[in-house]
Every structure is written in C-alpha cells, then in structure tokens.
Scaffold this active site. Structure first.
Site, PDB file in Angstrom:
ATOM      1  N   GLN A   1      59.326  40.391  43.747  1.00 24.39           N
ATOM      2  CA  GLN A   1      59.027  40.966  42.824  1.00 24.39           C
ATOM      3  C   GLN A   1      60.679  41.972  41.936  1.00 24.39           C
ATOM      4  O   GLN A   1      60.729  42.275  40.525  1.00 24.39           O
ATOM      5  CB  GLN A   1      58.003  42.712  42.719  1.00 24.39           C
ATOM      6  CG  GLN A   1      58.781  43.634  43.546  1.00 24.39           C
ATOM      7  CD  GLN A   1      59.565  44.611  42.747  1.00 24.39           C
ATOM      8  OE1 GLN A   1      59.785  45.130  41.358  1.00 24.39           O
ATOM      9  NE2 GLN A   1      60.690  45.258  43.589  1.00 24.39           N
TER      10      GLN A   1
ATOM     11  N   ARG B   1      36.534  53.805  41.931  1.00 24.80           N
ATOM     12  CA  ARG B   1      37.376  53.252  41.158  1.00 24.80           C
ATOM     13  C   ARG B   1      37.773  51.559  42.114  1.00 24.80           C
ATOM     14  O   ARG B   1      38.460  51.048  41.090  1.00 24.80           O
ATOM     15  CB  ARG B   1      39.019  53.342  42.585  1.00 24.80           C
ATOM     16  CG  ARG B   1      39.145  55.036  42.217  1.00 24.80           C
ATOM     17  CD  ARG B   1      40.918  55.662  42.863  1.00 24.80           C
ATOM     18  NE  ARG B   1      41.940  54.950  41.968  1.00 24.80           N
ATOM     19  CZ  ARG B   1      43.054  55.484  42.559  1.00 24.80           C
ATOM     20  NH1 ARG B   1      42.840  55.653  43.898  1.00 24.80           N
ATOM     21  NH2 ARG B   1      43.873  55.427  42.387  1.00 24.80           N
TER      22      ARG B   1
ATOM     23  N   ASP C   1      55.108  43.142  39.630  1.00 25.50           N
ATOM     24  CA  ASP C   1      54.041  43.242  40.755  1.00 25.50           C
ATOM     25  C   ASP C   1      53.348  41.729  41.414  1.00 25.50           C
ATOM     26  O   ASP C   1      53.420  41.328  42.698  1.00 25.50           O
ATOM     27  CB  ASP C   1      53.727  44.797  41.232  1.00 25.50           C
ATOM     28  CG  ASP C   1      54.085  45.618  41.603  1.00 25.50           C
ATOM     29  OD1 ASP C   1      55.782  45.825  42.250  1.00 25.50           O
ATOM     30  OD2 ASP C   1      53.931  46.697  41.106  1.00 25.50           O
TER      31      ASP C   1
ATOM     32  N   LYS D   1      56.123  54.887  36.153  1.00 28.72           N
ATOM     33  CA  LYS D   1      55.966  53.466  36.045  1.00 28.72           C
ATOM     34  C   LYS D   1      55.037  53.589  35.014  1.00 28.72           C
ATOM     35  O   LYS D   1      54.970  52.617  33.959  1.00 28.72           O
ATOM     36  CB  LYS D   1      55.358  53.428  37.030  1.00 28.72           C
ATOM     37  CG  LYS D   1      56.056  52.281  38.229  1.00 28.72           C
ATOM     38  CD  LYS D   1      55.583  51.996  39.380  1.00 28.72           C
ATOM     39  CE  LYS D   1      55.821  50.759  40.708  1.00 28.72           C
ATOM     40  NZ  LYS D   1      55.032  50.515  41.249  1.00 28.72           N
TER      41      LYS D   1
ATOM     42  N   GLY E   1      41.179  48.839  49.249  1.00 21.07           N
ATOM     43  CA  GLY E   1      41.730  49.737  48.370  1.00 21.07           C
ATOM     44  C   GLY E   1      41.607  48.817  46.726  1.00 21.07           C
ATOM     45  O   GLY E   1      40.414  48.437  46.147  1.00 21.07           O
ATOM     46  N   ALA E   2      41.529  50.131  46.157  1.00 15.98           N
ATOM     47  CA  ALA E   2      41.507  49.730  44.879  1.00 15.98           C
ATOM     48  C   ALA E   2      42.867  51.666  44.002  1.00 15.98           C
ATOM     49  O   ALA E   2      42.326  51.439  43.256  1.00 15.98           O
ATOM     50  CB  ALA E   2      39.753  50.497  44.249  1.00 15.98           C
TER      51      ALA E   2
ATOM     52  N   SER F   1      65.929  49.282  46.347  1.00 15.60           N
ATOM     53  CA  SER F   1      66.296  47.992  45.576  1.00 15.60           C
ATOM     54  C   SER F   1      67.472  47.773  46.013  1.00 15.60           C
ATOM     55  O   SER F   1      68.323  47.614  45.605  1.00 15.60           O
ATOM     56  CB  SER F   1      66.008  48.902  44.361  1.00 15.60           C
ATOM     57  OG  SER F   1      64.318  48.522  44.858  1.00 15.60           O
TER      58      SER F   1
ATOM     59  N   ASN G   1      36.471  50.149  48.503  1.00 14.24           N
ATOM     60  CA  ASN G   1      37.351  50.905  48.968  1.00 14.24           C
ATOM     61  C   ASN G   1      36.954  52.234  48.305  1.00 14.24           C
ATOM     62  O   ASN G   1      34.894  52.462  48.826  1.00 14.24           O
ATOM     63  CB  ASN G   1      38.370  51.109  46.927  1.00 14.24           C
ATOM     64  CG  ASN G   1      39.598  52.083  47.147  1.00 14.24           C
ATOM     65  OD1 ASN G   1      40.032  52.700  47.728  1.00 14.24           O
ATOM     66  ND2 ASN G   1      39.009  53.617  46.427  1.00 14.24           N
ATOM     67  N   ARG G   2      37.543  53.293  49.593  1.00  4.62           N
ATOM     68  CA  ARG G   2      36.614  54.562  49.825  1.00  4.62           C
ATOM     69  C   ARG G   2      36.252  54.948  48.678  1.00  4.62           C
ATOM     70  O   ARG G   2      34.802  55.662  49.298  1.00  4.62           O
ATOM     71  CB  ARG G   2      37.767  55.661  50.717  1.00  4.62           C
ATOM     72  CG  ARG G   2      37.485  57.061  50.918  1.00  4.62           C
ATOM     73  CD  ARG G   2      38.552  57.853  51.460  1.00  4.62           C
ATOM     74  NE  ARG G   2      39.299  57.482  50.271  1.00  4.62           N
ATOM     75  CZ  ARG G   2      40.639  58.435  50.734  1.00  4.62           C
ATOM     76  NH1 ARG G   2      40.782  59.303  51.647  1.00  4.62           N
ATOM     77  NH2 ARG G   2      41.806  58.692  49.587  1.00  4.62           N
TER      78      ARG G   2
HETATM   79  P1  NAP Z   1      47.248  54.558  45.582  1.00  5.96           P
HETATM   80  O1  NAP Z   1      47.749  54.277  44.157  1.00  5.96           O
HETATM   81  O2  NAP Z   1      48.155  55.811  46.154  1.00  5.96           O
HETATM   82  O3  NAP Z   1      46.342  53.687  46.634  1.00  5.96           O
HETATM   83  C1  NAP Z   1      46.516  53.676  47.718  1.00  5.96           C
HETATM   84  C2  NAP Z   1      44.864  53.244  48.092  1.00  5.96           C
HETATM   85  O4  NAP Z   1      44.588  53.897  49.735  1.00  5.96           O
HETATM   86  C3  NAP Z   1      43.216  53.654  47.242  1.00  5.96           C
HETATM   87  O5  NAP Z   1      42.750  52.555  47.269  1.00  5.96           O
HETATM   88  C4  NAP Z   1      42.606  54.903  48.593  1.00  5.96           C
HETATM   89  O6  NAP Z   1      41.696  54.845  48.606  1.00  5.96           O
HETATM   90  C5  NAP Z   1      43.021  54.423  49.873  1.00  5.96           C
HETATM   91  N1  NAP Z   1      43.091  55.575  50.998  1.00  5.96           N
HETATM   92  C6  NAP Z   1      44.341  56.233  50.949  1.00  5.96           C
HETATM   93  N2  NAP Z   1      44.348  57.167  51.730  1.00  5.96           N
HETATM   94  C7  NAP Z   1      43.009  56.286  52.447  1.00  5.96           C
HETATM   95  C8  NAP Z   1      42.597  56.770  53.448  1.00  5.96           C
HETATM   96  N3  NAP Z   1      42.154  58.084  54.238  1.00  5.96           N
HETATM   97  N4  NAP Z   1      40.998  56.036  53.894  1.00  5.96           N
HETATM   98  C9  NAP Z   1      40.611  55.090  53.250  1.00  5.96           C
HETATM   99  N5  NAP Z   1      41.557  55.003  51.967  1.00  5.96           N
HETATM  100  C10 NAP Z   1      42.274  55.466  51.724  1.00  5.96           C
HETATM  101  O7  NAP Z   1      48.473  53.483  46.644  1.00  5.96           O
HETATM  102  P2  NAP Z   1      49.102  52.020  46.346  1.00  5.96           P
HETATM  103  O8  NAP Z   1      50.949  52.112  44.694  1.00  5.96           O
HETATM  104  O9  NAP Z   1      48.497  51.283  45.866  1.00  5.96           O
HETATM  105  O10 NAP Z   1      50.387  51.822  47.138  1.00  5.96           O
HETATM  106  C11 NAP Z   1      49.040  51.740  47.910  1.00  5.96           C
HETATM  107  C12 NAP Z   1      49.702  50.898  49.319  1.00  5.96           C
HETATM  108  O11 NAP Z   1      50.377  49.478  48.822  1.00  5.96           O
HETATM  109  C13 NAP Z   1      50.981  51.718  49.550  1.00  5.96           C
HETATM  110  O12 NAP Z   1      51.229  51.570  51.335  1.00  5.96           O
HETATM  111  C14 NAP Z   1      52.538  51.079  49.318  1.00  5.96           C
HETATM  112  O13 NAP Z   1      53.568  51.591  50.008  1.00  5.96           O
HETATM  113  C15 NAP Z   1      52.191  49.584  49.329  1.00  5.96           C
HETATM  114  N6  NAP Z   1      53.203  48.765  47.965  1.00  5.96           N
HETATM  115  C16 NAP Z   1      53.607  47.003  48.836  1.00  5.96           C
HETATM  116  C17 NAP Z   1      54.107  47.206  47.603  1.00  5.96           C
HETATM  117  C18 NAP Z   1      55.395  46.367  48.149  1.00  5.96           C
HETATM  118  O14 NAP Z   1      55.717  46.195  47.488  1.00  5.96           O
HETATM  119  N7  NAP Z   1      54.618  45.548  49.204  1.00  5.96           N
HETATM  120  C19 NAP Z   1      54.255  47.469  46.057  1.00  5.96           C
HETATM  121  C20 NAP Z   1      53.147  48.252  45.449  1.00  5.96           C
HETATM  122  C21 NAP Z   1      52.415  49.183  46.922  1.00  5.96           C
HETATM  123  P3  NAP Z   1      41.020  56.282  47.069  1.00  5.96           P
HETATM  124  O15 NAP Z   1      41.116  55.378  46.118  1.00  5.96           O
HETATM  125  O16 NAP Z   1      39.804  56.518  48.085  1.00  5.96           O
HETATM  126  O17 NAP Z   1      41.991  57.666  47.365  1.00  5.96           O
END
Ligand code: NAP
Length: 277
Positions: A252, A162, A107, A70, A133-134, A21, A157-158
């Site tokens: 965002q 969720r 977001d 957050k 994902g979730a 940022s 989602n795994r």
């Molecule tokens: P989060 O809340 O920790 O969620 C992680 C997600 O990944 C969950 O659905 C989780 O599944 C899944 N996951 C993690 N390890 C896994 C595995 N080994 N096998 C299967 N599923 C797995 O994280 P978040 O904040 O949502 O962020 C997710 C991604 O989006 C990150 O890479 C982050 O950098 C990116 N992001 C990007 C932006 C952008 O502006 N571009 C903004 C926000 C986030 P479970 O529920 O089963 O754990």
C-alpha cells in the site's frame, strides 16, 4: 552548492510512534539513492488542517495519514480519488505542483497486490471468498476482491449490521452470514481472509472453527503482528497457501513513494526485513 529542493514526505498520525512507514520509506530512499527524507509527525486532530496546508510550503511532496486522520483529511483535500471515496477514508496525500491537494486510498491495491504476490496461483474466479470482519480495513478488501472478479463474498462479522451495510454498498455478490456460523463459510471458500483484529498481539484469539480448511485454499490475514497468526499457522498445517499481512502494508506504500519521489520501489525480502527492523 545546488539549490535543488530536497523532497520531503512523512506520516501523520496520533499516535504515530508505532508506524513502520518511516523505516520502510527510508529503506526505499536509500535503495534508490534519492536525497529525500521521510518523517513521522504526531499531529493532534485540531491541528490537522493547518499542518496539511503548511507542509507543501516547507518542501513536502506528500504524506501518509493514519489513525485518526483518515476521514478528516478527505475534507481538507481539493480532490479525492474514487477509490478513497469508496473506502470512506484516505491514507495517501499528494501535494501537487499546481498547489492542490489530492487524497487517495491505496489499501485495496496493497491487499490485492500482496495476495497475488504471495499466492501467484490464486485465480479470483476460482470460487467464493470467506471474509471475516466488516470494519474499516474490510471495505478495502471487499472492494478489491469485487474489482478482481471474485464471484461471491461470504461475509461474517460479530456486528451483523456492519456486514449488511457493506452488502448494501457493494451489492449482491456479498452474502452476509451470522458470526456464530462463520466456520461454515470457510468450508465453501477458495480464499479465506481475516480482516478482524482477533489474533493480533494484545487482542483476543480468533475462535472461529477452522476444521473446514482444505489444502487447495488460500488463506490470508491482515494482521502482521504476529506475522504468523494462529489462523495462518492452522492453515499452513493443513497445507493451504498462506499470505501474511505485512505485504499489504508494504504494497500500500508503493503508490505514494512513486508519486512523491518518482521511482517505483520493489516489495522484496530486503523491504520486508527493513520494515521488521
Ligand atoms: P476496525 O475498523 O476496528 O474493525 C475491527 C474488526 O474486528 C471488526 O470487524 C470487529 O467486529 C472485529 N472485532 C474486534 N474485536 C472483536 C471480537 N472480540 N470478536 C469479534 N470480532 C471482533 O479495524 P480495522 O482498521 O478494520 O483493522 C482490522 C485489522 O486489520 C487490525 O488488526 C489491523 O491492524 C489490520 N490492518 C492491517 C493492514 C495491513 O496493511 N496489513 C491495514 C489495515 C488494517 P465488530 O464490527 O463487531 O466490532
């Protein structure tokens, strides 16, 4: 000498050193010739409220908040926007001239604006979205896809619970599919979105079968490190339209900058280069 106050903004996180940022916001300040500053601030959770309440007295017009603040910042704010309530998290705080504190979440706006910019021919009503994902970021994706008019979201989602929680909150347009069948939802989709952290630098690979990808599909990944994930590379090889995650991060940030500094910045190639510097 002018006694006009120089507007200050910043990002609060713990840690915060990784945040893109500051270089992004400073690029926009420079581009628009605004005499303001944007500062990264490492703030421990127990100090968050004191810091948030003190900053306006020091000339701050607002801040971005990132992990782990957050959710906590919503309890400190006087007003929380509906979209932040829906996400259960805020990433943009505005210190208003009447002294009140407003918490917002941009977001979903960032995700959908990036998608429209990167895939201008994508029509929300053209077919289902397959969402992998979730987690936290997925909420913003789901909310903005529903608002845009996507007819059906196939969500896998795994941890199935969720995904089912999101279905409960966002309604019947969401169909939950077991993680072992995630490859099947891709076959049926007009849009594929990876919201998991799989494929990010330092994380395991995304192992979902991708042979269902077809050239007419739009494929996007929230991950921006690397910029071209294995998913986006595979989609590009098939001929899909691909949209990387950096644009979401940039878009965002637009509403915050506009509220704080009074000008709406563009997200263009120079902005991407500044964020990647
Ligand atoms: P989060 O809340 O920790 O969620 C992680 C997600 O990944 C969950 O659905 C989780 O599944 C899944 N996951 C993690 N390890 C896994 C595995 N080994 N096998 C299967 N599923 C797995 O994280 P978040 O904040 O949502 O962020 C997710 C991604 O989006 C990150 O890479 C982050 O950098 C990116 N992001 C990007 C932006 C952008 O502006 N571009 C903004 C926000 C986030 P479970 O529920 O089963 O754990």
């Amino acid at each position: 000498m002018s006694d006009k106050k120089i507007p200050l903004a910043g990002v609060i996180g713990c840690p915060v050193a990784h945040s893109k940022s500051p270089q992004l916001q400073r690029h926009w300040l420079e581009t628009h010739g605004i005499a303001g500053h944007y500062i990264p601030m490492h703030v421990e959770p127990e100090d968050l409220e004191t810091v948030i309440r003190t900053l306006p007295k020091a000339g701050f017009v607002g801040v971005n908040v990132t992990i782990p603040h957050k959710e906590a910042v919503m309890k400190i704010a006087d007003k929380v926007t509906d979209r932040a309530k829906l996400m259960g998290a805020a990433n943009t705080v505005i210190f208003r001239s009447d002294g009140s504190i407003l918490a917002d979440n941009t977001d979903g706006y960032g995700f959908i604006t990036n998608l429209h910019q990167g895939a201008p021919d994508w029509v929300p009503g053209s077919g289902p979205a397959a969402v992998l994902g979730a987690g936290g970021a997925c909420r913003a994706v789901v909310a903005s896809l529903i608002e845009a008019g996507v007819p059906e979201i196939l969500l896998s989602n795994r941890t199935r619970d969720r995904a089912e929680q999101l279905q409960k909150e966002f309604g019947k347009r969401i169909q939950v599919v077991d993680w072992v069948l995630a490859g099947n939802i891709i076959e049926e989709a007009a849009l594929v979105v990876n919201t998991t952290s799989l494929g990010m630098v330092g994380k395991p690979r995304l192992r979902v079968p991708l042979d269902g990808l077809k050239p007419h599909m739009v494929v996007t990944d929230l991950i921006y490190s690397p910029l071209k994930t294995d998913l986006l590379q595979a989609a590009e090889d098939v001929g899909c339209t691909v949209v990387d995650g950096l644009g979401m991060l940039l878009h965002q940030a637009v509403p915050g900058f506009e509220r704080w500094f009074g000008q709406r910045p563009d997200v263009d190639d120079a902005t991407r280069a500044a964020a990647l510097r």
